[in-house]
Design a protein around this motif. Structure first.
Motif, PDB file in Angstrom:
ATOM      1  N   ALA A 317      34.449  37.375  55.995  1.00  0.00           N
ATOM      2  CA  ALA A 317      35.252  38.069  56.994  1.00  0.00           C
ATOM      3  C   ALA A 317      36.379  38.901  56.391  1.00  0.00           C
ATOM      4  CB  ALA A 317      35.845  37.050  57.974  1.00  0.00           C
ATOM      5  N   SER A 318      36.575  38.818  55.077  1.00  0.00           N
ATOM      6  CA  SER A 318      37.726  39.456  54.433  1.00  0.00           C
ATOM      7  C   SER A 318      37.348  40.793  53.813  1.00  0.00           C
ATOM      8  CB  SER A 318      38.298  38.539  53.348  1.00  0.00           C
ATOM      9  OG  SER A 318      38.709  37.301  53.895  1.00  0.00           O
ATOM     10  N   ASP A 319      38.357  41.671  53.724  1.00  0.00           N
ATOM     11  CA  ASP A 319      38.154  42.961  53.064  1.00  0.00           C
ATOM     12  C   ASP A 319      38.098  42.803  51.550  1.00  0.00           C
ATOM     13  OD1 ASP A 319      38.226  44.769  55.389  1.00  0.00           O
ATOM     14  OD2 ASP A 319      40.281  44.059  55.587  1.00  0.00           O
ATOM     15  N   LEU A 320      38.812  41.828  51.012  1.00  0.00           N
ATOM     16  CA  LEU A 320      38.774  41.565  49.572  1.00  0.00           C
ATOM     17  C   LEU A 320      39.263  40.142  49.332  1.00  0.00           C
ATOM     18  CD1 LEU A 320      41.944  41.918  48.142  1.00  0.00           C
ATOM     19  CD2 LEU A 320      41.537  44.130  49.185  1.00  0.00           C
ATOM     20  N   ALA A 321      38.901  39.609  48.152  1.00  0.00           N
ATOM     21  CA  ALA A 321      39.189  38.206  47.847  1.00  0.00           C
ATOM     22  C   ALA A 321      39.840  38.076  46.475  1.00  0.00           C
ATOM     23  CB  ALA A 321      37.903  37.391  47.888  1.00  0.00           C
ATOM     24  N   PHE A 322      41.006  37.428  46.452  1.00  0.00           N
ATOM     25  CA  PHE A 322      41.602  37.011  45.185  1.00  0.00           C
ATOM     26  C   PHE A 322      41.138  35.582  44.920  1.00  0.00           C
ATOM     27  CE2 PHE A 322      44.973  34.419  43.235  1.00  0.00           C
ATOM     28  CZ  PHE A 322      44.963  34.985  41.966  1.00  0.00           C
ATOM     29  N   VAL A 323      40.555  35.339  43.734  1.00  0.00           N
ATOM     30  CA  VAL A 323      40.051  34.014  43.383  1.00  0.00           C
ATOM     31  C   VAL A 323      41.066  33.328  42.495  1.00  0.00           C
ATOM     32  CG1 VAL A 323      38.195  32.706  42.292  1.00  0.00           C
ATOM     33  CG2 VAL A 323      37.661  34.776  43.602  1.00  0.00           C
ATOM     34  N   GLY A 324      41.561  32.171  42.962  1.00  0.00           N
ATOM     35  CA  GLY A 324      42.680  31.492  42.317  1.00  0.00           C
ATOM     36  C   GLY A 324      42.316  30.770  41.029  1.00  0.00           C
ATOM     37  N   SER A 342      29.167  40.111  49.240  1.00  0.00           N
ATOM     38  CA  SER A 342      29.530  41.532  49.106  1.00  0.00           C
ATOM     39  C   SER A 342      31.004  41.778  49.363  1.00  0.00           C
ATOM     40  CB  SER A 342      28.673  42.392  50.059  1.00  0.00           C
ATOM     41  OG  SER A 342      27.305  42.194  49.825  1.00  0.00           O
ATOM     42  N   THR A 343      31.827  40.828  48.957  1.00  0.00           N
ATOM     43  CA  THR A 343      33.280  40.969  49.095  1.00  0.00           C
ATOM     44  C   THR A 343      33.885  41.309  47.744  1.00  0.00           C
ATOM     45  OG1 THR A 343      33.288  39.326  50.876  1.00  0.00           O
ATOM     46  CG2 THR A 343      35.398  39.808  49.835  1.00  0.00           C
ATOM     47  N   PRO A 344      34.687  42.388  47.641  1.00  0.00           N
ATOM     48  CA  PRO A 344      35.325  42.742  46.372  1.00  0.00           C
ATOM     49  C   PRO A 344      36.176  41.593  45.844  1.00  0.00           C
ATOM     50  CG  PRO A 344      35.618  44.478  47.997  1.00  0.00           C
ATOM     51  CD  PRO A 344      35.043  43.311  48.723  1.00  0.00           C
ATOM     52  N   VAL A 345      36.236  41.459  44.527  1.00  0.00           N
ATOM     53  CA  VAL A 345      36.878  40.316  43.886  1.00  0.00           C
ATOM     54  C   VAL A 345      38.092  40.768  43.081  1.00  0.00           C
ATOM     55  CG1 VAL A 345      36.556  38.414  42.255  1.00  0.00           C
ATOM     56  CG2 VAL A 345      34.661  39.116  43.741  1.00  0.00           C
ATOM     57  N   LEU A 346      39.179  40.020  43.214  1.00  0.00           N
ATOM     58  CA  LEU A 346      40.352  40.174  42.362  1.00  0.00           C
ATOM     59  C   LEU A 346      40.547  38.890  41.575  1.00  0.00           C
ATOM     60  CD1 LEU A 346      43.071  41.767  44.713  1.00  0.00           C
ATOM     61  CD2 LEU A 346      41.587  42.922  43.086  1.00  0.00           C
ATOM     62  N   VAL A 347      40.910  39.024  40.306  1.00  0.00           N
ATOM     63  CA  VAL A 347      41.213  37.856  39.476  1.00  0.00           C
ATOM     64  C   VAL A 347      42.462  38.146  38.664  1.00  0.00           C
ATOM     65  CG1 VAL A 347      38.821  37.054  39.286  1.00  0.00           C
ATOM     66  CG2 VAL A 347      39.711  38.682  37.604  1.00  0.00           C
ATOM     67  N   GLY A 348      43.087  37.055  38.201  1.00  0.00           N
ATOM     68  CA  GLY A 348      44.223  37.166  37.309  1.00  0.00           C
ATOM     69  C   GLY A 348      43.775  37.200  35.858  1.00  0.00           C
TER      70      GLY A 348
END
Length: 421
Positions: A317-324, A342-348
Motif C-alpha cells: 500500500a506504500s509509495d516507497l519503503a525504508f527497510v530498517g 513492486s515497492t521502491p526500496v530505501l536502505v541505510g
C-alpha cells in the motif's frame, strides 16, 4: 580448545538467564518456557524427524518455503522447527500452527544438546543462515545425523568474530555434510573459516522463493482506498532503536511539503511498539496503531504497525519503503519483501546481512541508499514528488526478485540426496 569453549558456555549461562529475565521485564514471553533452553520439554513421541533451526523472525521467514517443500515432499516425516526468540516462536505458530513440533533450541551445553537430540530424534538437521554451535555440531556427527547449513551467509564481521576459534570452528564445520551458500562471497568466507570447498554449493537466497501472499496487493489496494489513494504514504519497516527517531524527524520534514503525508512504522521487536508510539506522540503527531485503530484514518500522520507478520499488505500500500536495521549497524533486514510487491526500496549504510541482494537492487535501479539519517527526508521527498521514478524503481525491484528465484528447488535436491543415502 573444545573443553575451554564448553567451560565458557557454562560460565556465561547465568548471564544468558539474566538477560532473558531483563528482557522479560518488558516482554514477558522471554520469561516463559525457560526449561526448553536446557532441553526439558514434553517428548513428542516420534522418530525420524526432519529438523529445521531458524533463530528468529527473519530466519523463519526465509525458511518458510523450504519447510513447506519438506512437508510436501516428505508428508510422513515429523517436522521439528526450533527458534531462539519468542518473536521467532510466534512466527512459527502463525505460519505452521500444529503442523510442526516447535521448541526453543537449547543452549550449547553438552547435556542439554544430548537431551534435545534424544527427544526429537532427527534423521536430518538443517541450520538456517549462520548458527555455528560447536557442541551441537559435534553431537550431530556422533549420532550420525546429517547436518546441513542452508541459506548460508557469513558477513565480514561474523568472519572476524569466529577467527579466534579458527581451528575449533573448522573442526565443527567438518561435521557439516553440505553448505548451501547464498552467494559466491558467502561461499568464499566459509572456505576461509575452514569449510572444505567440495561441501559448499552456491544455491542463492531462499528468501527470493518466499511465497508472496496472494491477497497482499488486494489488501494494499483496500488500505489505500480507506486512507485516500492520492495520499503520499511511506513505510519504515523492521526499525530498531536509533532509527525510529530519525525516521519520525524525517517525516516532520516530509509534512512541510505534503501536509497530508502518512508514515507507517513497524518496529522490529514488540517491546518497542509502545515506545515508538509514545515517541511519535511526543513529537506532536496524531498517531494511530494497528492494535487500536486497525487502519489509518485521515487524521493520522503516523501509524504504528504494532503487530507481527502483517508487513506485506502495508508494503503493497506504500509509495516507497525504508527497510530498517540499516541506519544503525544491525546489518539490515529483508529488502525482498517490498521488492516482491513492486515497492521502491530505501536502505541505510549498514546492509551487510543482505549485502549482495541490496547491491543488486541498487545496481538495477530498484533501491536507493542513504548514507546518513539526514539524507532520509530529502530522498523520501524527492521520490514522493517523482511518481514515474517510483514506478520505475518498483518495476525494477520486482524484476530482480523474480529473476533470482529457484533456491528452494536447488536445496531440496541436496536434501533428497542426503536422505537417500
Amino acid at each position: 580448545m573444545r573443553f575451554l569453549y564448553t567451560l565458557v558456555v557454562y560460565l556465561v549461562t547465568p548471564l544468558f538467564l539474566l538477560r532473558l529475565f531483563a528482557r522479560g521485564v518488558r516482554f514477558r514471553d522471554y520469561r516463559k518456557r525457560w526449561r526448553e533452553r536446557f532441553g526439558f520439554f514434553t517428548p513428542p513421541g516420534f522418530s525420524g524427524s526432519l529438523w529445521v533451526h531458524a533463530v528468529s523472525v527473519g530466519e523463519v521467514n526465509a525458511a518458510e518455503p523450504l519447510i513447506k517443500a519438506l512437508q510436501r515432499d516428505y508428508p510422513n516425516a515429523p517436522m521439528v522447527v526450533t527458534t531462539v526468540t519468542p518473536t521467532g516462536s510466534e512466527r512459527v505458530r502463525q505460519l505452521f500452527g500444529d503442523s510442526v513440533f516447535h521448541v526453543y533450541l537449547p543452549y550449547d551445553l553438552p547435556f542439554a544438546v544430548r537431551r534435545f537430540l534424544r527427544l526429537v530424534r532427527p534423521r536430518l538437521a538443517v541450520i538456517v543462515e549462520t548458527e555455528i554451535w560447536l557442541n551441537l555440531y559435534f553431537a550431530c556427527r556422533k549420532r550420525g545425523i546429517p547436518l546441513m547449513i542452508v541459506n548460508a551467509r557469513l558477513s565480514e564481521r561474523s568472519l572476524r568474530g569466529y577467527k579466534p576459534m579458527g581451528k575449533l570452528v573448522a573442526r565443527a564445520l567438518g561435521c557439516v555434510r553440505q553448505i548451501a551458500a547464498q552467494s559466491r562471497t558467502d561461499a568464499a568466507r566459509y572456505r576461509v573459516l575452514g569449510a572444505s570447498a567440495e561441501k559448499i554449493v552456491v544455491t542463492g537466497n531462499l528468501k527470493f522463493d518466499m511465497p508472496v501472499p496472494y491477497d497482499a496487493e488486494l489488501k494494499g489496494e483496500e488500505l489505500r482506498r480507506q486512507w485516500g489513494p492520492l495520499r503520499p504514504v511511506w513505510i519504515a519497516g523492521s526499525t530498531h532503536e536509533g532509527e525510529e527517531l530519525p525516521v519520525l524527524e524525517a517525516h516532520l520534514e516530509v509534512l512541510k511539503r505534503w501536509p497530508d503525508a502518512l508514515l507507517l512504522i513497524a518496529p522490529r521487536h514488540p517491546e518497542r511498539f509502545k515506545l515508538v508510539e509514545n515517541s511519535a506522540r511526543s513529537l506532536g503527531f496524531t498517531v494511530g496503531t494497528r492494535s487500536g485503530d486497525r487502519v489509518p484514518s485521515a487524521v493520522h500522520k503516523v501509524f504504528v504497525i504494532d503487530a507481527m507478520g502483517e508487513l506485506m499488505p502495508f508494503y503493497a500500500a506504500s509509495d516507497l519503503a525504508f527497510v530498517g536495521g540499516s541506519l544503525v549497524p544491525i546489518g539490515g533486514h529483508n529488502v525482498l519483501e517490498p521488492a516482491a510487491l513492486s515497492t521502491p526500496v530505501l536502505v541505510g549504510p549498514h546492509t551487510f546481512n543482505f549485502e549482495e541482494i541490496t547491491l543488486t537492487l541498487i545496481q538495477e535501479g530498484g533501491a536507493v541508499r542513504v548514507h546518513t539519517a539526514e539524507e532520509l527526508a530529502p530522498v523520501v521527498s524527492q521520490l514522493l514528488r517523482d511518481q514515474p521514478m517510483c514506478e520505475h524503481m518498483g518495476a525494477a525491484a520486482r524484476i530482480v526478485f523474480d529473476s533470482e528465484r529457484g533456491a528452494v528447488q536447488r536445496v531440496m535436491g541436496m536434501i533428497d540426496a542426503l536422505l537417500q543415502e
